[in-house]
Write an enzyme that holds these catalytic residues in place. Structure first.
Site, mmCIF file in Angstrom:
data_model
loop_
_atom_site.group_PDB
_atom_site.id
_atom_site.type_symbol
_atom_site.label_atom_id
_atom_site.label_comp_id
_atom_site.label_asym_id
_atom_site.label_seq_id
_atom_site.Cartn_x
_atom_site.Cartn_y
_atom_site.Cartn_z
ATOM 1 N N THR A 53 -3.248 -3.074 -2.184
ATOM 2 C CA THR A 53 -3.486 -3.798 -0.933
ATOM 3 C C THR A 53 -4.974 -4.137 -0.816
ATOM 4 O O THR A 53 -5.836 -3.366 -1.224
ATOM 5 C CB THR A 53 -3.043 -2.977 0.292
ATOM 6 O OG1 THR A 53 -3.828 -1.784 0.364
ATOM 7 C CG2 THR A 53 -1.573 -2.602 0.200
ATOM 8 N N ARG A 55 -6.195 -5.759 2.245
ATOM 9 C CA ARG A 55 -6.590 -5.921 3.649
ATOM 10 C C ARG A 55 -5.542 -5.258 4.533
ATOM 11 O O ARG A 55 -4.439 -4.986 4.074
ATOM 12 C CB ARG A 55 -6.691 -7.412 3.991
ATOM 13 C CG ARG A 55 -5.396 -8.156 3.754
ATOM 14 C CD ARG A 55 -5.446 -9.634 4.114
ATOM 15 N NE ARG A 55 -4.096 -10.193 4.104
ATOM 16 C CZ ARG A 55 -3.473 -10.626 3.026
ATOM 17 N NH1 ARG A 55 -4.075 -10.582 1.845
ATOM 18 N NH2 ARG A 55 -2.240 -11.112 3.110
ATOM 19 N N GLY A 79 -2.505 7.001 2.849
ATOM 20 C CA GLY A 79 -2.307 7.862 4.014
ATOM 21 C C GLY A 79 -1.093 7.395 4.795
ATOM 22 O O GLY A 79 -0.354 6.505 4.357
ATOM 23 N N ASP A 80 -0.890 7.972 5.974
ATOM 24 C CA ASP A 80 0.283 7.631 6.780
ATOM 25 C C ASP A 80 0.242 6.187 7.274
ATOM 26 O O ASP A 80 1.287 5.575 7.512
ATOM 27 C CB ASP A 80 0.390 8.589 7.971
ATOM 28 C CG ASP A 80 0.657 10.022 7.513
ATOM 29 O OD1 ASP A 80 1.609 10.222 6.735
ATOM 30 O OD2 ASP A 80 -0.087 10.937 7.917
ATOM 31 N N SER A 111 -6.570 10.424 4.024
ATOM 32 C CA SER A 111 -7.118 11.634 4.636
ATOM 33 C C SER A 111 -6.075 12.246 5.559
ATOM 34 O O SER A 111 -6.000 13.454 5.704
ATOM 35 C CB SER A 111 -8.425 11.348 5.371
ATOM 36 O OG SER A 111 -8.379 10.113 6.035
ATOM 37 N N ARG A 190 -12.612 15.264 7.804
ATOM 38 C CA ARG A 190 -13.041 14.366 8.886
ATOM 39 C C ARG A 190 -12.413 14.797 10.211
ATOM 40 O O ARG A 190 -13.017 14.653 11.261
ATOM 41 C CB ARG A 190 -12.675 12.914 8.577
ATOM 42 C CG ARG A 190 -11.197 12.572 8.755
ATOM 43 C CD ARG A 190 -10.920 11.086 8.547
ATOM 44 N NE ARG A 190 -10.312 10.502 9.730
ATOM 45 C CZ ARG A 190 -9.352 9.574 9.674
ATOM 46 N NH1 ARG A 190 -8.910 9.117 8.514
ATOM 47 N NH2 ARG A 190 -8.847 9.081 10.791
ATOM 48 N N ASP A 360 1.504 6.815 14.707
ATOM 49 C CA ASP A 360 1.363 7.182 13.292
ATOM 50 C C ASP A 360 -0.102 7.099 12.841
ATOM 51 O O ASP A 360 -0.410 6.692 11.720
ATOM 52 C CB ASP A 360 2.254 6.297 12.412
ATOM 53 C CG ASP A 360 3.740 6.480 12.751
ATOM 54 O OD1 ASP A 360 4.058 7.340 13.593
ATOM 55 O OD2 ASP A 360 4.580 5.761 12.182
#
Length: 371
Positions: A53, A55, A79-80, A111, A190, A360
């Site tokens: 991907t 963008r 990630g989700d 993350s 983070r 999400d």
């Protein structure tokens, strides 16, 4: 597994379309895919085509428009947030009811890897993170077993219809999620940094929360769940409307909800408090790799696990809850400000449009919403 679970098996050889976000997490997804995942899949006779991907919404457009018949499974290595795009892209298709039967697999590359951590937990594996979690999830894909997963249909006051596989949040938890974006390079850490920052400027959010309690008679027996459509390791199943009730291609009806312009039905519960630190409706066990928020959750229990923290909680008590959530023991603290209730549907009406809402892990404008 539990009674009533049904499993499908991916064919061998298997053709997988891998959707990968090279920017996700600390930016190592492509490297980890080549080093860890590809050799395991090659041995298991899973042929991969990688789509990188470039963008936001790129993956959403890809799965919305793609002829999916050439793939046996869609694999999301990110990630989700990328899985959220894929689910909503599939639901935008005229043939969504058929497309949603395509097995989905999540491989942790971000993350926030909440669904991957949840599936690892349901599989009975030890709590692991990073490369070990990636290997465990890849191994589940290699085995090829797939089953159903609940989705939640969300409607907003501005007329948006969204499909969510993980959770909806408002207040403290959503602030941490979005405020910590600037620390993406830290990976999962983070969220720790973000939590400490948001603790320092603890805010209160005003609004009305209402819900339809899960039927205590049925609990989480398979009878309580709507029949779902199968999906994989990252299993998304969608409760379909009964045959003949909807036009072909029409989205499933929200049978438990009345329009947001009307008061909630009488058999709903309206929470007496109107000042909250956070509201979070989660459908899977984990909110993050190290946050076991709903230990009782299962992949398709037909249940939304609703948590809310009432205003008045001290920073120390709030920090204790988050530390306990690492092991899933936060409810054992019996904190009077923390409430948990299993529900089938909910509505949240913020008094003013302040504070971030997330679905999400992705930010939404703050407005009335129900699911």
């Amino acid at each position: 597994s539990r009674p009533g679970d049904s499993y499908g098996v991916l064919p061998r050889p298997c053709r997988a379309l891998v959707l990968l976000n090279p920017q996700s997490g600390a930016g190592r997804a492509l490297e980890d895919f080549q080093a860890v995942v590809q050799p395991m899949l090659a041995e298991a006779d899973v042929a991969t085509t990688v789509f990188i991907t470039e963008r936001p919404r790129h993956a959403q457009e890809k799965v919305r428009d793609e002829d999916l018949s050439q793939w046996d499974t869609l694999v999301i290595m990110s990630g989700d947030g990328l899985l959220y795009e894929v689910v909503n892209g599939l639901m935008e298709r005229p043939d969504w009811a058929e497309a949603m039967k395509k097995p989905l697999c999540i491989l942790p590359g971000g993350s926030g890897n909440a669904l991957a951590a949840s599936i690892n937990y349901y599989a009975g594996n030890d709590h692991v993170a990073k490369k070990k979690l990636l290997m465990n999830c890849t191994f589940i894909l290699c085995k090829g077993l797939h089953t159903q997963m609940d989705l939640v249909s969300l409607s907003t006051a501005s007329g948006k219809r969204l499909f969510s596989f993980l959770g909806f949040g408002w207040g403290f938890i959503s602030d941490v999620d979005i405020d910590s974006e600037k620390y993406r390079c830290l990976g999962n850490a983070r969220f720790t940094v973000g939590t400490l920052q948001c603790l320092a400027k603890l805010r209160v959010y005003q609004g009305r929360l209402s819900y339809l309690p899960a039927d205590p008679e049925q609990g989480s027996s398979p009878a309580a769940t709507d029949p779902g459509a199968p999906v994989t390791n990252g299993q998304a199943g969608c409760a379909l409307p009964p045959a003949g009730t909807a036009a072909p291609g029409a989205l499933p009806t929200d049978s438990l909800l009345v329009p947001l312009s009307q008061p909630v039905p009488e058999h709903w519960t309206v929470v007496p408090e109107e000042e909250f630190v956070t509201v979070y409706a989660i459908y899977q066990s984990h909110l993050g790799t190290n946050l076991l928020m709903a230990p009782a959750a299962q992949l398709h229990d037909g249940c939304i696990h609703l948590f809310y923290l009432k205003a008045g909680i001290s920073r120390v008590a709030l920090l204790k809850i988050f530390l306990a959530m690492g092991k899933g023991t936060h409810l054992d603290l019996n904190c009077p400000h923390l409430c948990y209730v299993p529900v089938r549907a909910f509505r949240l009406e913020p008094r003013v449009a302040t504070g971030i809402m997330t679905v999400d892990g992705e930010a939404l404008p703050c407005e009335p919403v129900q699911g």
